[in-house]
Design an enzyme around this catalytic site. Structure first.
Site, mmCIF file in Angstrom:
data_model
loop_
_atom_site.group_PDB
_atom_site.id
_atom_site.type_symbol
_atom_site.label_atom_id
_atom_site.label_comp_id
_atom_site.label_asym_id
_atom_site.label_seq_id
_atom_site.Cartn_x
_atom_site.Cartn_y
_atom_site.Cartn_z
ATOM 1 N N TYR A 1 0.823 -1.213 0.000
ATOM 2 C CA TYR A 1 0.000 0.000 0.000
ATOM 3 C C TYR A 1 0.856 1.262 0.000
ATOM 4 O O TYR A 1 0.424 2.316 -0.455
ATOM 5 C CB TYR A 1 -0.912 0.028 1.228
ATOM 6 C CG TYR A 1 -2.262 -0.613 1.033
ATOM 7 C CD1 TYR A 1 -2.357 -1.930 0.593
ATOM 8 C CD2 TYR A 1 -3.437 0.084 1.293
ATOM 9 C CE1 TYR A 1 -3.586 -2.524 0.431
ATOM 10 C CE2 TYR A 1 -4.671 -0.507 1.136
ATOM 11 C CZ TYR A 1 -4.749 -1.808 0.699
ATOM 12 O OH TYR A 1 -5.969 -2.392 0.540
ATOM 13 N N LYS B 1 3.072 -15.221 2.008
ATOM 14 C CA LYS B 1 3.381 -16.094 0.882
ATOM 15 C C LYS B 1 4.901 -16.265 0.839
ATOM 16 O O LYS B 1 5.574 -15.796 -0.078
ATOM 17 C CB LYS B 1 2.871 -15.475 -0.430
ATOM 18 C CG LYS B 1 1.368 -15.579 -0.633
ATOM 19 C CD LYS B 1 0.901 -16.928 -1.146
ATOM 20 C CE LYS B 1 1.296 -17.143 -2.594
ATOM 21 N NZ LYS B 1 0.822 -18.493 -3.065
ATOM 22 N N ASP C 1 -3.063 -18.001 0.364
ATOM 23 C CA ASP C 1 -4.091 -18.652 -0.462
ATOM 24 C C ASP C 1 -4.758 -19.783 0.311
ATOM 25 O O ASP C 1 -5.981 -19.944 0.298
ATOM 26 C CB ASP C 1 -3.515 -19.134 -1.807
ATOM 27 C CG ASP C 1 -2.263 -19.989 -1.659
ATOM 28 O OD1 ASP C 1 -1.670 -20.024 -0.549
ATOM 29 O OD2 ASP C 1 -1.865 -20.634 -2.655
ATOM 30 N N ASP D 1 -6.386 -7.059 3.870
ATOM 31 C CA ASP D 1 -7.532 -6.422 3.207
ATOM 32 C C ASP D 1 -8.458 -7.490 2.627
ATOM 33 O O ASP D 1 -9.673 -7.481 2.839
ATOM 34 C CB ASP D 1 -7.018 -5.478 2.115
ATOM 35 C CG ASP D 1 -8.148 -4.731 1.419
ATOM 36 O OD1 ASP D 1 -9.061 -4.267 2.112
ATOM 37 O OD2 ASP D 1 -8.099 -4.624 0.182
ATOM 38 N N ASP E 1 -12.266 -9.131 4.385
ATOM 39 C CA ASP E 1 -13.561 -9.095 3.691
ATOM 40 C C ASP E 1 -14.177 -10.488 3.677
ATOM 41 O O ASP E 1 -15.381 -10.673 3.882
ATOM 42 C CB ASP E 1 -13.399 -8.625 2.239
ATOM 43 C CG ASP E 1 -13.704 -7.131 2.084
ATOM 44 O OD1 ASP E 1 -13.582 -6.395 3.087
ATOM 45 O OD2 ASP E 1 -14.056 -6.708 0.970
#
Ligand code: IPM
Ligand code: MG
Length: 370
Positions: free
Chosen positions: A143, A194, A227, A251, A255
């Site tokens: 970001y 990751k 993932d 983020d 959600d």
């Protein structure tokens, strides 16, 4: 008697102002009925600030935020401002607040209220009793990483660049928040990255592992690829207690976790900075949902996420756990009584407007007394 609490209120755009209006009625109730006293300052942010001042966050409002004891935030953005240059888009206002206030730890609880378990898109037994917390790093990573931008190459084609970057201190401080929370909750941390493809993820894993071994041997620490974590969230969400992860993965995963609870309209969040020498910690509190421009101004939006954000503000910024409990209980009871805004409507429940939801909450608070 402690001094009045200085609270900056930034309602923002879309459904922000109408949900905040209901929360302000509750703030007023606390001001009159409980020990706490508030000095409330209201300012524009996001598209509303852009329309008034040509910027989504003025320097004056930023100064107000830095001087406040806590900030309560609504939502920003909407189609009206979608074509603006990147630097003045409504979202930049929020990102600048996070960065300048150094709010590096974003706490996003995903809790299933008993009355709402059947509203989840997952089978009821998978989500019933779910109570997990995502700790999202909020001021670093892709970001904010440099270099960034869009450049034109010699052959005329263009290249967009963002940089995922984390340092040891950035990783350790947010991991520490997660470990501390786990100590007060279920004693488990799952760190997500990751590391199989990204060096920043490898560093993340190593540092969290080291900190856990050095300072939190009592906490059960697990590592998971992002993932796989997305998959595990929809497969068996109750395996998680505290998840700690970077800005971008946080983020996405928050959600996903939010939706497990039956509605995005129910979930609050807290963004916290470091504790200073006087024991003060900066905090900004906001619903996880966005500005929902499609239903804005229709008295339809769910004010509960913003209200529960105010409860988190009471708990984390002002150490008023009992007052926060009052709000959470009122929400639980109103839901148990069958009240539903459109987003969480279920068969045989009473569909109510934003303002009637506000009325019911105040009645419920009155019932619990002062
Ligand atoms: C969130 C939002 C923000 C983010 C946007 C509005 C900048 O999606 O708080 O999750 O991406 O952080
Ligand atoms: Mg988001």
């Amino acid at each position: 008697m402690s001094a009045n609490k200085k609270m900056l209120v930034l309602a923002g755009d879309g459904i922000g102002p109408e949900t905040m209006a209901q929360v302000m009625r509750v703030v007023d109730w606390f001001d009159k009925r409980r020990a706490v006293r508030f000095d409330v300052i209201e300012r524009k942010v996001g598209g509303a600030a852009y329309d008034a001042y040509g910027t989504p966050l003025t320097d004056e409002t930023l100064a107000d935020a830095l001087a406040a004891d806590a900030v309560l935030f609504g939502a920003v953005g909407g189609p009206k401002w979608d074509d603006l240059p990147f630097e003045v888009r409504p979202e930049r206002g929020l990102l600048r607040l996070r960065k300048e206030m150094d709010l590096y730890a974003n706490l996003r609880p995903a809790i299933v209220f008993p009355a709402m378990a059947e509203a989840s898109s997952l089978k009821q037994e998978l989500v019933e009793g779910l109570d997990m917390m995502i700790v999202r790093e909020l001021t670093g990573g892709i970001y904010f990483g440099e270099p960034r931008g869009i450049e034109t190459l010699p052959d005329g084609s263009r290249r967009g660049i963002n940089t995922q970057v984390y340092t040891t201190p950035e990783i350790r401080r947010v991991a520490r928040v997660a470990f501390e929370l786990a100590r007060k909750r279920g004693g488990k941390v799952c760190s997500v990255e990751k590391s199989n493809v990204m060096e920043s993820g490898q560093l993340w894993r190593e540092e969290v592992q080291k900190l856990g071994a050095e300072e939190y041997p009592d906490i059960e620490l697990k590592h998971m690829y992002a993932d796989n974590c997305a998959m595990q969230l929809v497969r068996e969400p109750k395996q998680f207690d505290v998840i700690v992860t970077d800005n971008l993965f946080g983020d996405l995963l928050s959600d996903c976790a939010a939706m497990l609870t039956g509605s995005l309209g129910m979930l609050p969040s807290a963004s916290l900075g470091d504790i200073d020498d006087n024991g003060f910690r900066r905090g900004l509190y906001e619903p996880v949902h966005g500005s929902a421009p499609d239903i804005a101004g229709k008295d339809m939006a769910n004010p509960l996420a913003t209200l529960l954000s105010f409860a988190m503000l009471l708990r984390y910024s002002f150490d008023l756990g009992e007052d926060a409990d009052l709000i959470e209980l009122a929400v639980k009871n109103v839901l148990a009584g069958g009240m539903r805004t459109a987003d969480i409507m279920q068969p045989r429940k009473a569909r109510v407007s934003t303002s009637v939801m506000g009325d019911s909450l105040l009645m419920e608070l009155d019932k619990q007394g002062a």
